[in-house]
Structures are given as structure tokens and as C-alpha cells.
Design a protein around this motif. Sequence first.
Motif, PDB file in Angstrom:
ATOM      1  N   ILE A 170      61.957  48.854  35.635  1.00  0.00           N
ATOM      2  CA  ILE A 170      60.662  49.360  36.105  1.00  0.00           C
ATOM      3  C   ILE A 170      59.998  49.838  34.820  1.00  0.00           C
TER       4      ILE A 170
ATOM      5  N   ASP B 229      65.061  42.589  38.959  1.00  0.00           N
ATOM      6  CA  ASP B 229      63.702  42.836  39.647  1.00  0.00           C
ATOM      7  C   ASP B 229      64.046  43.467  40.849  1.00  0.00           C
ATOM      8  N   SER B 230      65.087  42.855  41.423  1.00  0.00           N
ATOM      9  CA  SER B 230      65.336  43.598  42.996  1.00  0.00           C
ATOM     10  C   SER B 230      66.730  43.947  43.029  1.00  0.00           C
TER      11      SER B 230
ATOM     12  N   ARG C   1      60.546  48.483  45.523  1.00  0.00           N
ATOM     13  CA  ARG C   1      61.704  49.086  44.878  1.00  0.00           C
ATOM     14  C   ARG C   1      62.449  50.317  45.595  1.00  0.00           C
TER      15      ARG C   1
ATOM     16  N   ASP D  58      66.899  47.442  48.310  1.00  0.00           N
ATOM     17  CA  ASP D  58      65.164  47.805  48.323  1.00  0.00           C
ATOM     18  C   ASP D  58      64.713  47.536  49.608  1.00  0.00           C
TER      19      ASP D  58
ATOM     20  N   HIS E 207      68.012  48.644  36.379  1.00  0.00           N
ATOM     21  CA  HIS E 207      66.947  48.508  37.457  1.00  0.00           C
ATOM     22  C   HIS E 207      65.937  49.430  36.844  1.00  0.00           C
TER      23      HIS E 207
END
Lengths: 263, 687
Positions: free
Chosen positions: B136, B152-153, B163, B157, B132
Motif C-alpha cells: 500500500i 496486491d491482495s 484492501r 480482503d 501488504h
Amino acid sequence: MRISKLLRVIPGIPVLLFLLHWNGAGMDTFALAFLFFAAACYEGDRVSGVSMAALLVLAVLQPSPSQRVAVVTAAASWNVWASSSLLSRVFSLAALAFCIASGGVTSLEFMTLAALASLPFRERKWRTLALGLGMTATVAILGLPQPVCRSRLYAAERMEDDGTVWRCDSPLTLATPELLLDASPPEYGKLTMWCDAGGTRTDAPVALVISGRDTAYVYPGSNTVEISDPAFPVFLRLADSWKPMNHQVVHFLGAKVIDGRHP
Amino acid sequence: MDDIRKSAARYRGAFFHVIGGLVIFLTWRIAGMPSPGILGRLLPATWLMTALFYGKGRENAASVSGLVGFVLLASIWTTSPMLFTVAAACALGALVPSWLRISGRRMGLPGAVLPLALLATILVPFTGDEPHYARITEELFPLGGERYQRYDSQAGDPEEGVRHHQSIFPALMVPFYPLGIPGLRLFNAAAAVAAAWLLGRVARREKIPGASALAFFSIFLVPGISTFALVYPGWLVLLLFMAGLSAWFARRNTVVVLAVAAAMILIKVRFVGLSFGMLAALILEGEKRSRWKIPAILAVTALAALLFDLVFLGGRIFWVRYGNAAFLKTLVVRPLYRIPELITAAVSTLLDTEAGLLWKAPWVLAAIAGIPRLRKENPALFRWLGIPSISYLAVLLYWTGINWNGMPTPVGRMLLPMVPLLVLSLGKVMENRGTALLLIISLAVSSILVAEPVFRFNFADGTDELLLAAAGPDSGIWELVPSYVRPAMLPFILWGVSAVIVIRLISRNSRYATGAIALSAALLFVEGSAPRTTWEAEDLPEQYRDFCGFHPPRKDPEYRKYWMFTQERMLVMNHGESRVRIPIVDPEDTVVVEITCRIPPGEILGGMILSDGKWSDTLRGCSGLPDPPAWATSIREVRVEAKPENLSPLSFTAAVPPEEDFLTISPYVFADGKVSEVYLDRIKIRR
């Protein structure tokens, strides 16, 4: 030999009684007890002493007698090499003798003879030489020490809408050479098993799938094995035992039996 | 010829490491050990790298012992599944004396830990928060990329598009993104080495003995090694912390300390406790005249930062995560209603078998014993280390609640900020009796965690992966080890008292210290050789259960995060073929079986059938639905749904006559052929 050295074994006696109580009076328990005595009489550098204690702990924790015998063998050989106390080395040798008597591990003879031969040497370098020769002879002539009762993996089964699936995350190696699909599904048709195999230097099968009288082979690479009318339990077993330079491994990726009621 | 002989004698240690590497490489192949292409090459490579940095001098006797141990264990590795890992750890642990020697030289630390960085970069699975953070970084990379797009997620979150993780730490890794995972990890390894180097420098300046060894220990021992060279911000924050500390001790530089305190929060809000602690130390240590200026400046700055976040950033840093009424209520409610849980969590940071430091890093007992001496002999240093550490721990427990342990990410990750205080306190008692034994045990455990990194990952289910591999699921040891998710008073008291005794003995340099440690360990392991009589149902290995599932199906504690009454997984029997077989230790006698489970309510009472050879018994009942806990209702309106985790536990007791070696439990089948659902929790067998 001073009496005070012998007195050091006293703390091991309640431990022995405790082990006998829980594990029964098997040869492995006696081997472990003599290893305790050897550790109690240990003399030498601190790191080797702690390593000896760590092996002892590992031996105590082993779930089966043959696994315990194997670790006791390693710990006793280690102590014969590391300890400068003759009494400690004698106890280690006794532990090794009980290991052989237990029959839990094969090919220990040369190692034990080497330990016996190295016993009188005060200097560690001679003990290193004797044990090194013993170990080389063991591996060259008898092969790697092997447990009589092999560890076995069990696949976890799960019921899904259209049948039964099995999973197991641990790979098959020489330490765990067999995987068992033990639970028989209620209704079944064809068994399909997926696995990756490798680590050998030939194209010969790495493992076998045994289901009743049927046998299928698992070759190096990706495999899909199908057995049309499986008889449970189904075994996935490494085909060969130890060979130098071979690192047999089978990754069981899953198995499935489509429910016979489904088309 | 003489020259060759002399230089051979001079570089004997380096030659030994080259020979050692070859011995390991060949033994691995001859013995046919697994992973010949990765671990079978990496371990010899670490020996060769160590030879490169070893320089002049003889080899250490402990390294010789380690090498002999490896050969011995490699020769019997097929006899037990755990021995392969122990053999590999032995080969690795044998290098520790050499690394200590190398790190003792000027600028030697990077050379000493380089092999560790190599091992961590290649061996540790790229899991947890790592992908993760990498995602980013990828988004911030000017040319973009799609390597980590599927990350992405993440659960946790605050809202879609925002995020859970802050962006500064990933932004710092942007230059390393093109190098892939090794690049990102090497950036973090460099941060760790720099932090440890600064720690050693502080130790040297404060005249704490063994400064270079302490710097090495801060990386190699748990919790340092857990995230060493992994993509987590902990070591970077520790680098900032040590930089702030060094700046203060070198030039009493207030600006750097303030900047560091702010930067730590910007990297990860979790470190706010560390920042507050630093500021508190600054206020206490600063000049009296300007002492109260700092809080005033801070209050204004914090307010300005919060306003900036709210107005210009849309609350992406603070408000979106913590600026809601439920979170504020949680903070208020926690100390009022959940004090026992907070105390259990605090004690568990040391004692919990999965995430507590005692089991992976018993050296912390010696470190705790050294804290009073650090306070007495280096009061300023103690304030700068102690206040931030305690403040961090307090905020961690108070803020994160049951997530204090950070599982399933590497063990000890959340306790990394305690490292400077603990390591420098360790330096104060390095020569005391008992410390060496604890250090050797800790170094051995660390070696295992480096050689087999999967043992770093636990799942907050009460089972430590390393202990499971060593002792197996059948061992009686599980009844004796404290667990945060399965709190039982006896193990906590037993190990709490043992820990206090050991700490006391070490701090007094008692001659009984080593004996007490050895005795505690021996009692645990001898008892561990006894068969298990109390089974947590979810611990039952595959051979003891057929067609059973788990609730929740996945191990990740994320799925149990919002459970109100328990955190334990359960074994589910909900199929006609579902069976559980419990081994009976002494089948000659009648035994009493106590089963704790949850059975959902229905029109007809559900239940289960116990059978043992010719005997069988049917146990029927159903669980009730308890009222929601007071702490939950005080936060928001709560309706307790009839989910398994919310049902009240049922307890059944049955006397089983002597028959077979196994007791079988299967679900009750109703007249219409349907099967009762049973969520098994615990099965206890006694005489």
C-alpha cells in the motif's frame, strides 16, 4: 562442610527417582541427578543461579541421552565456574565424571581435568583461568566435543501424480549432520535431489549422498544430484566433521523420484 | 601512563564490551557455528554498538556470566540442534544489564535499543501483513514501484480492489519507502522508541520506581519485542495512546485525547476498543459540567464519519467490511451461543502455549499482581490505562473471535495495547519477591526470540515452535500445556491455578513466591522428560509417518478459519503406502490404544489396520455428519458438507499385546484395491 548444605540435596532425590523411572538408570540420568544436587547447593549471584537452572531445564528436556550429556557437561562446567560453594562444585564434578562414563560425548577429558583443577580455588578468576585453559586444550587437541549419536533429520515424503517428492525445511549443520529419505516409494526410477551447500573454505565436497553402494557428492554451490537406481533409505550426510573456521551447511531443497511407470 | 591507566579503568565497561564482541566473533568462527555471515557478525556488532553507548563505569557481573555461558555453549553446540540458538541468545542476553544501564541515562533509551532495531531489521522474516502494508505504501509513493506488487491482495480482503488494511499507516511510511524494508522497519522502530520513552516519562511523573527500566522492558519483553521494528501499526498506535495520555496528564488537554482516539481508529479499526476506553476515561476524569458533552460530540462525529464513508468513500473504511447483515448477526450471536469459546479465548490470552503471554512473557504474572497497587496508589493513571486496556481486550475477543491471537504473525502482536498497563503495574511490584525470577525468565525468552525470530511465529495448530525446538515432539510436556485449538480441561485448570497462586504470592510479597515459580517450572520440565503417550496425529514427526498428508495441507490458520467444529489439523492416510508408527514406551506390557479419527462415509465401511509385530487388528467404521451448530444457523442458512473437518469424530479402542517397540497404523485396503481415507486426530496409549 555444614550439614544444612547437604540437606539441600533432599529435594533432588524424588526428582532423581522420577528420572530413573522414566529414563532408566543410564549414566546420563546419574549425571543429571548430580547436576540437580549441584544446583541445590549453588551459592553465588542470582543471574548465574538462574542461568544454571535454565541449563538444568534444558538438560532435562533433551530428547536423547547423548544430547542430555552434552548439556549436563555445559551446565556442570558452568557451575564449577559460577558457584562459590565447594560442595556444589564437587557435585558438578561428579556430574562431569558420569558424563565421561556415559560415553555419549567425545573429547570431554581436558574439560573435566580443568574443572578438577579449578575446584579448590575460592576466587572466580582462577577458576576462569583453569577452565579457559581446559577448554582451549580440549578444542586444540581433541577438537570440539561431539555426540556419539548424531541428531538426524528426516525428510517428509509425499506421493504426487508422477512420483514421490521429499521435503525438509531444516538445513544440515554439524548439529544435524545427516538427512534421511527413509520411505521407499512403491514404484521408482531415477532419484533427483536438489541442494545448496557452502560454508567451507575449499572446493572439496561438503556432503555425500549415499544410496546403497552408490555415493554422489555435493559441492559448494547449487547441486542437482541424480541417482539412477536408488536403494532406500538414502542418506545425505556432511562429508567432514568439525574444523575451525568451517561452517558447513547444506540446504536440502527437495528430492523427487519419477514413478517408474511413467515415461 | 597513569592517565591511560585511569581512563582505561574509567571506561572498563566499554572495553569489556569491545573484547566481548571480539570473543564472540572468534568463538563463532572457531566453533564453526552456522550463519557466520549474518548472526556471527550481527551479534559482535551489537556488543560493539553497546560499547559505544556504555560510557564510563565497570561492566556488569551478569554480562560476564553471559559471555562465559556463550563460550561454554558454543563449545558444545554440535551436540544438540537447540544449543546453537541458546548460545546466541546467551550472547545477546548478556547485554541486557548494559542496555538497562544505558537506558537509565537521560535520552539513553534510543542508544539502548538501537542494537535491537538492527537485529530485528535484518533477522526477522518479512512476512505476514508486513509486505501488504509495504505494497500500500508503494502504491501511495509518488514514483510508484513494483517491489511488493505480488502482495496486491490478501485473504480477508472484503472485496476485490478493497484492501483488508487501512491506508493511513502505510501513508505515513511513504517517505521511508525509498530505503526499502530497512526504511519501513526503522520508521516503526522509531515509533516504538518514542512510545516507550513517553511511557517512561509517565512512570517518572507518577513516581513509579524504575521508570527507565520499565521503558526498556516495554520494548524488550514480549509482547513489545514481537513487533518491535516490524511493519505493523501496533507500536504507532501505542505512541498515539501514550501521547494522548501524556497530554492529559500534562495539561488536561481534551482536544488531543479526542484527536488521538479518532486517529487510532483511522489507523486500524481493531483499536476501536482502545479509543472507546480512552473516551470513557475522559468522561470519567473530565469536569462534571462538560462531562456529557463529550459523548454527544462523539456520537455526532461518529455518525458524520460513517456517513462520509458511505457517501463519499463508497464505504471503503467501515461499511465494506462491517456494514453487512452477516457481520452484525455474528456480533449479536457470539455472546448468545459462544460464551464458552469466548471464555476459553479470554483465558487463553494468558495460558495458551502458542499465543498466551504466560509462556513467552511470565513477567505478566507479576504485572497482574501489581495492578491492585496501581489502582490504589495512582487511581487516575489506572483509569487511563485500565479502562482502555480492558475495553481493547473485550472488543478484540468479542469482535475477532477465534482470530484473537493474530497467528501466524508474531506472538503477542494483538496484545500489544496491554503493554502500558502491564509494564507500569510491574513497576509497582518490582521489588517484590518472585518478580525478579519472572523477569529473568522473560528476558531469556526474549533474547531467544531476538536471536532466532522464527520462534515468534506459530500457526494455531497447538504446537509452540520454541517449545518444540527445546523439548522435541516426543516429550511428555505436550500433554501438560494448555492449547486454545486443542482445549483440554486439565492443563487449563493446572496452569490457571498455578498462575493465580503465583500472582497472589507476589502481590503479598510472600517469601514463598520464588519457590512457587521454581516449583511450577520444575514440575513442568521434569514431567516433560517423560515420554509422550498421547499423540496429536499432526504432531507426529517425519520418522514416525510415511506417505501421510495433512488436512489442510498448509499450516496457516487461514485455511481453518471457517471450520465450525474443530480448529485442529489432521493427519491423512489415503495411500496404500501410508503408515504411522507410534512408539510404545513399555513394550513388555499389554497396552490399550485409543484412536480418534474421522473416516468419510462410503458404500463400504472404511477403516484402518493396527499391527504390532505378529499381532494385527482391523478397525472399521465411518463418521456421521452432525447438524450445523445453532450459532451458525442463526447467522445464515448452513448446509454441512461432507468435508473431513465437518465429520463427527470416531473413537476406537484396542488392546495391543506386548510385542514390538512400535505400533503401526495403516489404512484399510478394500477388495478392489482402493484405500480407505483416514483422518487421524489423536492416538493415546495407556496401560
